[in-house]
Write a protein that holds these residues in place. Structure first.
Motif, mmCIF file in Angstrom:
data_model
loop_
_atom_site.group_PDB
_atom_site.id
_atom_site.type_symbol
_atom_site.label_atom_id
_atom_site.label_comp_id
_atom_site.label_asym_id
_atom_site.label_seq_id
_atom_site.Cartn_x
_atom_site.Cartn_y
_atom_site.Cartn_z
ATOM 1 N N SER A 113 0.829 -1.204 0.000
ATOM 2 C CA SER A 113 0.000 0.000 0.000
ATOM 3 C C SER A 113 0.866 1.257 0.000
ATOM 4 N N ALA A 114 1.974 1.210 0.740
ATOM 5 C CA ALA A 114 2.863 2.372 0.835
ATOM 6 C C ALA A 114 3.536 2.694 -0.492
ATOM 7 N N VAL A 115 3.791 1.682 -1.319
ATOM 8 C CA VAL A 115 4.460 1.953 -2.603
ATOM 9 C C VAL A 115 3.471 2.158 -3.746
ATOM 10 N N ALA A 116 2.185 1.991 -3.488
ATOM 11 C CA ALA A 116 1.185 2.072 -4.553
ATOM 12 C C ALA A 116 1.231 3.388 -5.316
ATOM 13 N N ASP A 117 1.546 4.487 -4.626
ATOM 14 C CA ASP A 117 1.587 5.799 -5.273
ATOM 15 C C ASP A 117 3.015 6.303 -5.471
ATOM 16 N N SER A 118 3.963 5.402 -5.434
ATOM 17 C CA SER A 118 5.367 5.807 -5.555
ATOM 18 C C SER A 118 5.733 6.155 -6.995
ATOM 19 N N GLU A 119 6.880 6.804 -7.129
ATOM 20 C CA GLU A 119 7.400 7.114 -8.466
ATOM 21 C C GLU A 119 7.581 5.843 -9.286
ATOM 22 N N HIS A 120 7.937 4.764 -8.638
ATOM 23 C CA HIS A 120 8.227 3.519 -9.332
ATOM 24 C C HIS A 120 7.001 2.904 -9.980
ATOM 25 N N LEU A 121 5.831 3.160 -9.420
ATOM 26 C CA LEU A 121 4.596 2.598 -9.961
ATOM 27 C C LEU A 121 3.740 3.629 -10.668
ATOM 28 N N SER A 122 4.286 4.791 -10.915
ATOM 29 C CA SER A 122 3.535 5.858 -11.566
ATOM 30 C C SER A 122 2.939 5.364 -12.887
ATOM 31 N N GLY A 123 1.624 5.392 -12.940
ATOM 32 C CA GLY A 123 0.923 5.006 -14.158
ATOM 33 C C GLY A 123 0.810 3.503 -14.364
ATOM 34 N N MET A 124 1.244 2.703 -13.410
ATOM 35 C CA MET A 124 1.169 1.250 -13.550
ATOM 36 C C MET A 124 0.291 0.680 -12.439
ATOM 37 N N ALA A 125 -0.314 -0.426 -12.727
ATOM 38 C CA ALA A 125 -1.078 -1.160 -11.715
ATOM 39 C C ALA A 125 -0.340 -2.461 -11.420
ATOM 40 N N CYS A 126 -0.105 -2.717 -10.162
ATOM 41 C CA CYS A 126 0.577 -3.953 -9.764
ATOM 42 C C CYS A 126 -0.289 -4.721 -8.792
ATOM 43 N N ASP A 127 -0.316 -6.018 -8.978
ATOM 44 C CA ASP A 127 -1.038 -6.906 -8.085
ATOM 45 C C ASP A 127 -0.002 -7.684 -7.278
ATOM 46 N N PHE A 128 0.020 -7.448 -5.988
ATOM 47 C CA PHE A 128 0.981 -8.119 -5.117
ATOM 48 C C PHE A 128 0.314 -9.250 -4.331
ATOM 49 N N ARG A 129 -0.714 -9.854 -4.895
ATOM 50 C CA ARG A 129 -1.494 -10.874 -4.208
ATOM 51 C C ARG A 129 -0.645 -12.039 -3.727
ATOM 52 N N ARG A 130 0.307 -12.495 -4.518
ATOM 53 C CA ARG A 130 1.136 -13.629 -4.091
ATOM 54 C C ARG A 130 1.938 -13.282 -2.836
ATOM 55 N N LEU A 131 2.266 -12.031 -2.684
ATOM 56 C CA LEU A 131 2.989 -11.583 -1.497
ATOM 57 C C LEU A 131 2.044 -11.309 -0.327
ATOM 58 N N THR A 132 0.974 -10.584 -0.593
ATOM 59 C CA THR A 132 0.113 -10.107 0.485
ATOM 60 C C THR A 132 -0.979 -11.079 0.896
ATOM 61 N N ASP A 133 -1.395 -11.952 -0.004
ATOM 62 C CA ASP A 133 -2.475 -12.890 0.285
ATOM 63 C C ASP A 133 -2.167 -14.243 -0.346
ATOM 64 N N PRO A 134 -1.088 -14.880 0.105
ATOM 65 C CA PRO A 134 -0.686 -16.151 -0.513
ATOM 66 C C PRO A 134 -1.709 -17.252 -0.237
ATOM 67 N N ASP A 135 -2.000 -18.048 -1.267
ATOM 68 C CA ASP A 135 -2.906 -19.172 -1.055
ATOM 69 C C ASP A 135 -2.087 -20.397 -0.619
ATOM 70 N N ALA A 136 -2.745 -21.511 -0.465
ATOM 71 C CA ALA A 136 -2.082 -22.728 0.031
ATOM 72 C C ALA A 136 -0.946 -23.169 -0.902
ATOM 73 N N ARG A 137 -1.160 -23.066 -2.219
ATOM 74 C CA ARG A 137 -0.098 -23.442 -3.170
ATOM 75 C C ARG A 137 1.112 -22.531 -3.034
ATOM 76 N N ASP A 138 0.866 -21.228 -2.891
ATOM 77 C CA ASP A 138 1.964 -20.279 -2.716
ATOM 78 C C ASP A 138 2.761 -20.617 -1.456
ATOM 79 N N ARG A 139 2.054 -20.847 -0.374
ATOM 80 C CA ARG A 139 2.720 -21.160 0.897
ATOM 81 C C ARG A 139 3.524 -22.456 0.800
ATOM 82 N N GLN A 140 2.968 -23.470 0.177
ATOM 83 C CA GLN A 140 3.665 -24.747 0.050
ATOM 84 C C GLN A 140 4.889 -24.610 -0.846
ATOM 85 N N ALA A 141 4.763 -23.853 -1.910
ATOM 86 C CA ALA A 141 5.882 -23.672 -2.841
ATOM 87 C C ALA A 141 7.048 -22.940 -2.189
ATOM 88 N N ALA A 142 6.726 -22.035 -1.281
ATOM 89 C CA ALA A 142 7.751 -21.191 -0.657
ATOM 90 C C ALA A 142 7.808 -21.429 0.844
#
Length: 174
Positions: free
Chosen positions: A113-142
């Motif tokens: 959320s803190a980087v959502a409006d940063s210079e780095h994401l200016s004009g881009m949409a990023c989905d950080f779901r694997r980081l912020t809301d990992p599902d069971a497969r994500d957790r098992q893989a990592a």
């Protein structure tokens, strides 16, 4: 337009994946890599929030993986020249912050959320779901990459600075 932090993001994510390898199989490898890259990207954008910060990093370099290798018990004594070269682009603070984010999805959501409006994401949409809301497969893989006890020596290096940065970002947004 994001300033090029790709060398630091790539090297630091690679370091995390080698220190905390994914589960068996191509799918696990891909899922773990996605999580590591998302965590490192968010951490890098927090650490180097402006184009000037990122440009200065590209001039002076991030410092390398020496202390991280020692803390994680990564053996590099017989590393080839190519192996050593990418390790010079590992950023210790970014790796520590990424470890914090991987160990705590709520903290990761706050950071994303803190980087959502940063210079780095200016004009881009990023989905950080694997980081912020990992599902069971994500957790098992990592499973190693997200294990708080295993990550603790790396995460604790610079966790206080991450919390300070996130507190500052929250205050600025209010």
């Amino acid at each position: 337009m994001s300033v090029d932090l790709s060398a630091v993001i790539s090297a630091t994510a690679q370091w995390l994946l080698r220190a905390y390898p994914p589960g068996e199989g191509a799918l696990s490898t891909a899922l773990a890599e996605a999580q590591a890259r998302q965590a490192v990207a968010v951490a890098a954008w927090l650490r180097y929030p402006t184009a000037v910060d990122a440009s200065l990093l590209n001039v002076v370099g991030p410092g390398g993986s020496g202390r991280l290798d020692w803390l994680a018990g990564v053996e590099t004594a017989e590393a080839s020249e190519d192996e050593y070269a990418w390790r010079t682009w590992v950023d210790e603070v970014v790796a520590s912050w990424a470890a914090c984010l991987l160990a705590d999805p709520r903290l990761a959501a706050s950071a994303a959320s803190a980087v959502a409006d940063s210079e780095h994401l200016s004009g881009m949409a990023c989905d950080f779901r694997r980081l912020t809301d990992p599902d069971a497969r994500d957790r098992q893989a990592a499973i190693l990459l997200r294990h708080p006890d295993l990550l603790a020596p790396i995460a604790e290096l610079h966790a206080a600075e991450l919390h300070d940065r996130l507190d500052q970002s929250s205050a600025e947004a209010a």
